[in-house]
Design a protein around this motif. Structure first.
Motif, PDB file in Angstrom:
ATOM      1  N   UNK A  41       0.824  -1.224   0.000  1.00 32.98           N
ATOM      2  CA  UNK A  41       0.000   0.000   0.000  1.00 32.98           C
ATOM      3  C   UNK A  41       0.846   1.256   0.000  1.00 32.98           C
ATOM      4  N   UNK A  42       2.150   1.105   0.259  1.00 34.14           N
ATOM      5  CA  UNK A  42       3.008   2.300   0.327  1.00 34.14           C
ATOM      6  C   UNK A  42       2.989   3.039  -1.003  1.00 34.14           C
ATOM      7  N   UNK A  43       2.667   4.332  -0.951  1.00 35.47           N
ATOM      8  CA  UNK A  43       2.630   5.163  -2.145  1.00 35.47           C
ATOM      9  C   UNK A  43       1.286   5.197  -2.846  1.00 35.47           C
ATOM     10  N   UNK A  44       0.341   4.347  -2.434  1.00 30.41           N
ATOM     11  CA  UNK A  44      -0.992   4.358  -3.046  1.00 30.41           C
ATOM     12  C   UNK A  44      -1.850   5.448  -2.409  1.00 30.41           C
ATOM     13  N   UNK A  45      -2.880   5.924  -3.123  1.00 33.30           N
ATOM     14  CA  UNK A  45      -3.779   6.934  -2.539  1.00 33.30           C
ATOM     15  C   UNK A  45      -4.472   6.387  -1.289  1.00 33.30           C
ATOM     16  N   UNK A  46      -4.934   7.253  -0.385  1.00 32.00           N
ATOM     17  CA  UNK A  46      -5.629   6.796   0.828  1.00 32.00           C
ATOM     18  C   UNK A  46      -6.846   5.940   0.473  1.00 32.00           C
ATOM     19  N   UNK A  47      -7.048   4.896   1.239  1.00 37.38           N
ATOM     20  CA  UNK A  47      -8.191   4.008   1.030  1.00 37.38           C
ATOM     21  C   UNK A  47      -8.486   3.319   2.350  1.00 37.38           C
ATOM     22  N   UNK A  48      -9.634   2.666   2.400  1.00 35.71           N
ATOM     23  CA  UNK A  48      -9.995   1.929   3.615  1.00 35.71           C
ATOM     24  C   UNK A  48      -9.034   0.767   3.853  1.00 35.71           C
ATOM     25  N   UNK A  49      -8.606   0.116   2.774  1.00 38.29           N
ATOM     26  CA  UNK A  49      -7.636  -0.967   2.919  1.00 38.29           C
ATOM     27  C   UNK A  49      -6.334  -0.433   3.504  1.00 38.29           C
ATOM     28  N   UNK A  50      -5.871   0.697   2.973  1.00 39.22           N
ATOM     29  CA  UNK A  50      -4.638   1.320   3.457  1.00 39.22           C
ATOM     30  C   UNK A  50      -4.753   1.613   4.958  1.00 39.22           C
ATOM     31  N   UNK A  51      -5.876   2.216   5.354  1.00 38.85           N
ATOM     32  CA  UNK A  51      -6.083   2.562   6.762  1.00 38.85           C
ATOM     33  C   UNK A  51      -6.119   1.309   7.625  1.00 38.85           C
ATOM     34  N   UNK A  52      -6.782   0.255   7.149  1.00 38.96           N
ATOM     35  CA  UNK A  52      -6.897  -0.987   7.929  1.00 38.96           C
ATOM     36  C   UNK A  52      -5.529  -1.641   8.119  1.00 38.96           C
ATOM     37  N   UNK A  53      -4.701  -1.644   7.063  1.00 41.91           N
ATOM     38  CA  UNK A  53      -3.367  -2.239   7.168  1.00 41.91           C
ATOM     39  C   UNK A  53      -2.524  -1.471   8.178  1.00 41.91           C
ATOM     40  N   UNK A  54      -2.555  -0.142   8.107  1.00 41.18           N
ATOM     41  CA  UNK A  54      -1.783   0.669   9.058  1.00 41.18           C
ATOM     42  C   UNK A  54      -2.281   0.484  10.488  1.00 41.18           C
ATOM     43  N   UNK A  55      -3.612   0.401  10.670  1.00 44.90           N
ATOM     44  CA  UNK A  55      -4.169   0.211  12.010  1.00 44.90           C
ATOM     45  C   UNK A  55      -3.749  -1.147  12.579  1.00 44.90           C
ATOM     46  N   UNK A  56      -3.749  -2.173  11.739  1.00 46.82           N
ATOM     47  CA  UNK A  56      -3.326  -3.499  12.195  1.00 46.82           C
ATOM     48  C   UNK A  56      -1.847  -3.507  12.552  1.00 46.82           C
ATOM     49  N   UNK A  57      -1.032  -2.839  11.724  1.00 48.80           N
ATOM     50  CA  UNK A  57       0.401  -2.777  12.013  1.00 48.80           C
ATOM     51  C   UNK A  57       0.669  -2.035  13.318  1.00 48.80           C
ATOM     52  N   UNK A  58      -0.077  -0.961  13.561  1.00 40.26           N
ATOM     53  CA  UNK A  58       0.100  -0.208  14.802  1.00 40.26           C
ATOM     54  C   UNK A  58      -0.309  -1.041  16.006  1.00 40.26           C
ATOM     55  N   UNK A  59      -1.452  -1.739  15.914  1.00 40.71           N
ATOM     56  CA  UNK A  59      -1.917  -2.573  17.031  1.00 40.71           C
ATOM     57  C   UNK A  59      -0.935  -3.706  17.303  1.00 40.71           C
ATOM     58  N   UNK A  60      -0.394  -4.310  16.234  1.00 41.02           N
ATOM     59  CA  UNK A  60       0.600  -5.370  16.402  1.00 41.02           C
ATOM     60  C   UNK A  60       1.835  -4.823  17.116  1.00 41.02           C
ATOM     61  N   UNK A  61       2.306  -3.668  16.670  1.00 43.51           N
ATOM     62  CA  UNK A  61       3.520  -3.083  17.256  1.00 43.51           C
ATOM     63  C   UNK A  61       3.312  -2.684  18.705  1.00 43.51           C
ATOM     64  N   UNK A  62       2.105  -2.214  19.048  1.00 43.02           N
ATOM     65  CA  UNK A  62       1.824  -1.846  20.437  1.00 43.02           C
ATOM     66  C   UNK A  62       2.033  -3.036  21.359  1.00 43.02           C
ATOM     67  N   UNK A  63       1.688  -4.238  20.893  1.00 42.50           N
ATOM     68  CA  UNK A  63       1.797  -5.433  21.721  1.00 42.50           C
ATOM     69  C   UNK A  63       3.186  -6.063  21.659  1.00 42.50           C
ATOM     70  N   UNK A  64       3.866  -5.920  20.523  1.00 42.28           N
ATOM     71  CA  UNK A  64       5.144  -6.615  20.343  1.00 42.28           C
ATOM     72  C   UNK A  64       6.358  -5.687  20.451  1.00 42.28           C
TER      73      UNK A  64
END
Length: 793
Positions: free
Chosen positions: A551-574
């Motif tokens: 998704x890097x470099x693609x226009x904003x989208x719901x998929x883009x937001x969901x991937x970033x939110x999942x990555x942030x939640x994963x990083x918060x725990x790990x």
């Protein structure tokens, strides 16, 4: 219309079953005691052995003792089951018997409970984003509904023919058996034991229920010779000849239904039944019917467990008087019987129906299914509204008309999704994928993703552009095979069929290598990350990293937001830190840009937790409180549940234990009201920690036990076990502490290490080693933890 017609082959004498009947009556007596102890029973036995008769006799006895009996049967339509069919039927009967009580028990949750009982309201009013809590919430609300209704009345909830049950029915029944705690309630189910082969879907459920001490199993055996003699005497209304009893006993081997069939066949002078195969015995009485009655019997056999009179009339194409006479002949012969709960007919015994159905020629079966489908398409009100789309899909599929079957199957999958029947949705979507290549292009291109799928969000239209980045306008683009795969992958994850979901996801990613679509590929990689974690095959980061690269470099989208939110939640725990915070901030920004409010709230909750970890306490707490309140205002249940887990956790982490405990006690009330069972388990676990900090040890131990009782997944149980280990240390019970630590490590596993689980276990191990004087072990535990590092928070 034919309800007064009696069947001669049913014995008026209830034979044997003294022990089994006593077990059922004992369960009823226990349930009826004040304050009521729910009872769970399973009745197994081969086809024809007398399960239904035992249930009927018990139901009559229960009614005489003042109980309300609600009976539902699992529905077989060809090879398909209707989602929650027996529960819908039983709740409908319960509503007729106790209308005011059921309405009061369902108050405030009518929209959700309407997925089981459509009369309570509409399920289409709000179809929010699907999540893992949907089905658990529905199940919890159903359990609470039954408990409330059974507060003042003894209720018997009986489900027949569990061997035909759809997966959602099996899951709900297992949930009730595990979680019902109060109420004057007896829940029982019958099933054919001879049908449960090694790969039968009911087999794992039976194995699971065998481990529950609260579930009693009753296995019905065949009659002995004396009981067969008494049964024949009841059927013939006279004492039979002993030689006659011997022949029938030997031929039937004590199977109650075959005794009936053989006794009547011999009484009517039909020797065929005594010499040919038992299958022929079942058919010979059908073949003695007039031709029109035989034709109607064949139609009923293929129409489903029960066929409505008006639907049968449309399919049979007989004059009304001729149809009535044909039905009367079938009922008089004991082949058919009027359905007890609707204006229709069914076979008196499913064995006869199966024999008649098996005797149909392949082309004949297809033709009959086509006639059913055409009749139902022409007049949709011929069947109950909540069965219409599923039955139409089944009829067209078994008519072998792919062009008609594909849209019907997709419609049925949408209906299953709206009822949270994700297992049935998955099966229907797999059927749609099977039909896909057999359907003409013009039929497929007329289908639209918005009508059938919700899993994969449509890409946004760039400003001033008439199509999507890939050239597809989500409003006019046709449904794609990948849309079905996305929907099936999510359905599989939500119903617990993660292996099937993983296979579908891998296939989709292979297809996307041949025809690249970065946004869709990123979505599938994010799904694969979730599945990898839930299948305990890794921590899921490699899959999330691949999604982020796509998704890097693609226009904003719901998929883009969901991937970033999942990555942030994963990083918060790990791996909490600046990168995690940056991902959370971008996820919030992108979600706002595309209007994905639930993703935005999840990302803001993660961001608030990371701010607290970084030392910005008040700003982080303020953000998390705002998210909690906004989630409750918008009715985003997942955010509400997560807020009552994450916010108290970080409050406890900085020593604000009293504030955390008060919020957690509120969380228990809210998650229970919303039916968020998994979140309730997490809340109990966090409450145990805060109560321990406040010195309320007994309450903390009770909360930890509640967390372990409620949790279905292993990870949250770690917290409960660690908390009980700490409590054992404080009380000086080193053996119990060691046992709880070993239990926690068993739950934790090695596939997905997280500091929030690993570090508390190290603390327990250090305490144990120090208390027992094992200083080298203490040093080893410490060095291992220091090598892994101590991240923020």
């Amino acid at each position: 219309m034919l309800g007064a017609v009696e069947t001669r082959s049913v014995s008026p004498v209830f034979v044997g079953r003294t022990t089994e009947f006593g077990t059922l009556n004992d369960a009823l007596a226990r349930a009826a005691e004040d304050p009521g102890e729910p009872q769970a029973l399973l009745i197994g036995g081969e086809a024809g052995v007398g399960k239904t008769r035992l249930l009927e006799e018990f139901a009559a006895a229960a009614r005489r003792r003042g109980a309300v009996v609600a009976l539902g049967g699992c529905v077989e339509i060809g090879a398909d089951g209707l989602p929650f069919a027996p529960f819908s039927t039983a709740l409908r009967q319960l509503r007729r018997a106790l209308p005011a009580q059921l309405a009061a028990a369902a108050a405030g949750q009518e929209e959700e409970l309407a997925r089981l009982l459509p009369e309570l309201g509409t399920t289409a009013a709000r179809e929010a984003r699907r999540d893992e809590q949907d089905m658990a919430r529905l199940f919890e609300l159903t359990a609470r509904l039954l408990e409330r209704v059974a507060t003042e009345h003894t209720v018997v909830l009986a489900l027949e023919d569990l061997h035909w049950a759809d997966a959602s029915t099996r899951h709900l029944l297992a949930y009730l058996f595990r979680t019902l705690r109060t109420g004057r309630l007896v829940v029982l189910a019958t099933y054919r034991s001879d049908d449960i082969h090694r790969r039968h879907p009911l087999r794992p459920l039976l194995a699971e229920l065998d481990r529950l001490r609260t579930v009693r199993r009753i296995e019905l055996g065949r009659f002995n010779r004396e009981e067969v003699g008494r049964q024949i005497a009841g059927i013939l209304d006279r004492e039979p000849d002993p030689d006659h009893v011997d022949r029938i006993f030997e031929r039937s081997d004590g199977n109650a239904f075959f005794v009936e069939e053989l006794a009547v066949a011999a009484h009517e002078g039909c020797r065929t039944g005594l010499t040919d195969s038992l299958r022929d015995l079942l058919l010979v009485r059908v073949e003695q019917l007039p031709e029109s009655a035989q034709q109607v019997a064949r139609l009923v056999a293929e129409g489903g467990s029960t066929v409505e009179h008006r639907l049968l009339a449309a399919v049979a194409r007989l004059a009304e008087d001729d149809l009535i006479e044909a039905l009367r002949a079938g009922v008089n012969a004991g082949i058919l019987s009027p359905a007890p709960d609707r204006d229709g007919y069914r076979f008196r015994h499913s064995l006869v129906r199966e024999a008649v159905g098996d005797d149909l020629l392949p082309g004949e079966r297809s033709r009959i299914n086509r006639r059913y489908a055409e009749a139902l398409e022409a007049d949709p009100v011929l069947v109950p509204a909540d069965e219409r789309v599923t039955r139409l899909a089944s009829y067209w599929y078994h008519a072998h008309d792919a062009a008609k079957a594909l849209p019907a199957v997709l419609d049925a999958s949408v209906a299953a999704r709206r009822r949270h029947a994700y297992a049935e949705q998955l099966r229907l979507l797999e059927r749609a994928m099977e039909l896909w290549d057999a359907v003409p292009d013009d039929i497929r291109t007329a289908l639209r993703p918005a009508d059938y799928t919700k899993a994969y969000p449509p890409p946004p239209l760039p400003e001033g552009h008439g199509g999507t980045p890939g050239g597809r306008d989500p409003g006019t683009a046709p449904l794609r095979y990948l849309d079905l795969m996305a929907e099936a992958a999510v359905a599989g994850r939500l119903c617990g069929e993660r292996e099937r979901a993983m296979k579908i996801t891998k296939r989709a990613l292979c297809l996307l290598e041949e025809d690249p679509d970065p946004l869709r590929a990123a979505w599938f990689w994010e799904q694969r990350s979730r599945l990898t974690q839930s299948l305990a095959r890794g921590d899921g980061w490699a899959e999330l990293a691949t999604a982020q690269d796509l998704v890097r470099g693609l226009p904003p989208s719901e998929v883009h937001a969901a991937v970033l939110a999942s990555a942030a939640a994963w990083s918060m725990l790990h791996r909490p830190g600046p990168e995690a915070m940056a991902a959370a901030e971008r996820a919030v920004e992108y979600a706002r840009m595309v209007g994905a409010h639930d993703i935005e709230l999840h990302a803001r909750l993660t961001l608030g937790g990371l701010m607290v970890d970084a030392g910005d306490l008040e700003a982080g707490f303020a953000e998390m409180y705002r998210v909690k309140d906004r989630g409750m205002e918008l009715g985003v249940d997942m955010v509400v549940g997560r807020s009552h887990v994450n916010l108290p956790s970080v409050l406890e982490g900085v020593g604000r234990s009293q504030e955390a405990a008060e919020l957690l006690q509120e969380g228990i009330r809210i998650t229970r009201r919303l039916g968020l069972l998994d979140f309730e388990g997490w809340v109990w676990g966090n409450l145990a920690e805060s109560l321990h900090s406040l010195g309320r040890w007994d309450e903390a131990a009770e909360a930890a036990a509640n967390a372990q009782r409620l949790e279905q997944s292993a990870k949250p149980r770690v917290g409960g076990s660690v908390r009980l280990a700490h409590l054992a240390h404080d009380r000086g019970d080193l053996a119990e502490a060691a046992r709880r630590l070993a239990e926690a490590r068993t739950f934790f596993g090695t596939h997905d290490p997280m500091p929030q689980y690993a570090l508390p276990m190290v603390c327990v191990a250090l305490r144990s080693a120090a208390a027992e004087g094992r200083l080298p072990d203490a040093r080893a535990e410490l060095l291992t933890a220091l090598d892994a590092g101590l991240p923020p928070g």
